[in-house]
Design a protein around this motif. Structure first.
Motif, PDB file in Angstrom:
ATOM      1  N   VAL A 128      86.918 -56.714  -7.800  1.00 14.61           N
ATOM      2  CA  VAL A 128      86.234 -56.789  -6.452  1.00 14.61           C
ATOM      3  C   VAL A 128      84.617 -56.388  -6.009  1.00 14.61           C
ATOM      4  N   ASP A 177      83.047 -59.971  -7.314  1.00 14.76           N
ATOM      5  CA  ASP A 177      83.621 -60.676  -6.859  1.00 14.76           C
ATOM      6  C   ASP A 177      83.089 -60.686  -5.212  1.00 14.76           C
ATOM      7  N   GLU A 178      83.640 -60.107  -4.177  1.00 17.10           N
ATOM      8  CA  GLU A 178      83.458 -59.297  -3.214  1.00 17.10           C
ATOM      9  C   GLU A 178      83.130 -59.080  -2.505  1.00 17.10           C
ATOM     10  N   ASP A 209      79.336 -60.883  -3.391  1.00 14.28           N
ATOM     11  CA  ASP A 209      78.778 -61.738  -2.337  1.00 14.28           C
ATOM     12  C   ASP A 209      78.159 -61.642  -1.372  1.00 14.28           C
ATOM     13  N   HIS A 240      78.848 -54.443   1.937  1.00 16.81           N
ATOM     14  CA  HIS A 240      79.142 -54.213   0.762  1.00 16.81           C
ATOM     15  C   HIS A 240      80.234 -52.942   0.751  1.00 16.81           C
ATOM     16  N   ALA A 274      83.241 -55.272   1.963  1.00 19.09           N
ATOM     17  CA  ALA A 274      83.483 -56.290   1.508  1.00 19.09           C
ATOM     18  C   ALA A 274      84.701 -55.630   0.242  1.00 19.09           C
ATOM     19  N   LYS A 323      88.148 -55.322   1.823  1.00 12.45           N
ATOM     20  CA  LYS A 323      88.263 -56.626   2.091  1.00 12.45           C
ATOM     21  C   LYS A 323      89.013 -57.138   0.655  1.00 12.45           C
ATOM     22  N   GLY A 324      88.586 -56.906  -0.007  1.00 11.51           N
ATOM     23  CA  GLY A 324      88.665 -57.700  -1.277  1.00 11.51           C
ATOM     24  C   GLY A 324      89.820 -56.183  -1.993  1.00 11.51           C
ATOM     25  N   SER A 332      93.343 -57.416  -0.108  1.00  7.92           N
ATOM     26  CA  SER A 332      93.894 -58.959  -0.621  1.00  7.92           C
ATOM     27  C   SER A 332      94.156 -58.964  -2.080  1.00  7.92           C
TER      28      SER A 332
END
Length: 157
Positions: free
Chosen positions: A21, A24-25, A28, A141, A144, A147-148, A151
């Motif tokens: 994560v 990635d997330e 991003d 962050h 994110a 959420k990551g 998921s």
């Protein structure tokens, strides 16, 4: 649902997901904030006369230049790795462009090719510091990361 035979296996599973994560997330989310600050704190300060900005073509606002490096479990370094342009040719080379822009002319021995006193580019344009400040205050962050992980099936509160 995953099952684990030991606390060590569970810990490794969670840590591996956290690392994914982060790269990635979280990357991003940080990239989005940094790109906004490149525009506002760097590009909007002046329009160059001596050169053409590269923008998304290898420049400071190229999303591919905002990269991460997993330093250790749970620790990621995110930086803007844009290199100095050689068009026109420059004595500056390498990936220290963001430092020169962040701290201004003379930082770490780097200088602008067009050293004209009073020009806006000679002064610091702290897009990195401003990115950090916005991250501290708005925490995208953190959102994110949650959420990551969710998921990936790891519930966060």
């Amino acid at each position: 649902m995953s099952t684990f035979s030991s606390l060590q296996d569970l810990t490794r599973y969670v840590q591996d997901n956290i690392n994914e994560v982060l790269e990635d997330e979280v990357l991003d989310a940080v990239r989005t904030v940094m790109l906004r600050h490149v525009e506002a704190d760097v590009y909007d300060k002046y329009s160059p006369r001596e050169y053409v900005r590269r923008r998304e073509d290898g420049g400071l606002s190229d999303p591919d230049n905002i990269v991460s490096d997993l330093a250790s479990d749970g620790v990621v370094w995110i930086e803007n790795s844009a290199e100095f342009s050689q068009n026109p040719p420059s004595d500056n080379y390498g990936w220290e462009l963001s430092g020169l822009i962040e701290f201004g002319d003379g930082w770490d021995g780097y200088h602008y090719e067009y050293q004209i006193s009073g020009r806006p580019y000679m002064k610091p344009r702290p897009f990195i510091s401003n990115t950090r400040q916005e991250l501290k205050s708005t925490k995208p962050h953190i959102a994110a990361m949650k959420k990551g992980l969710q998921s990936r099936g790891i519930k966060c509160s």
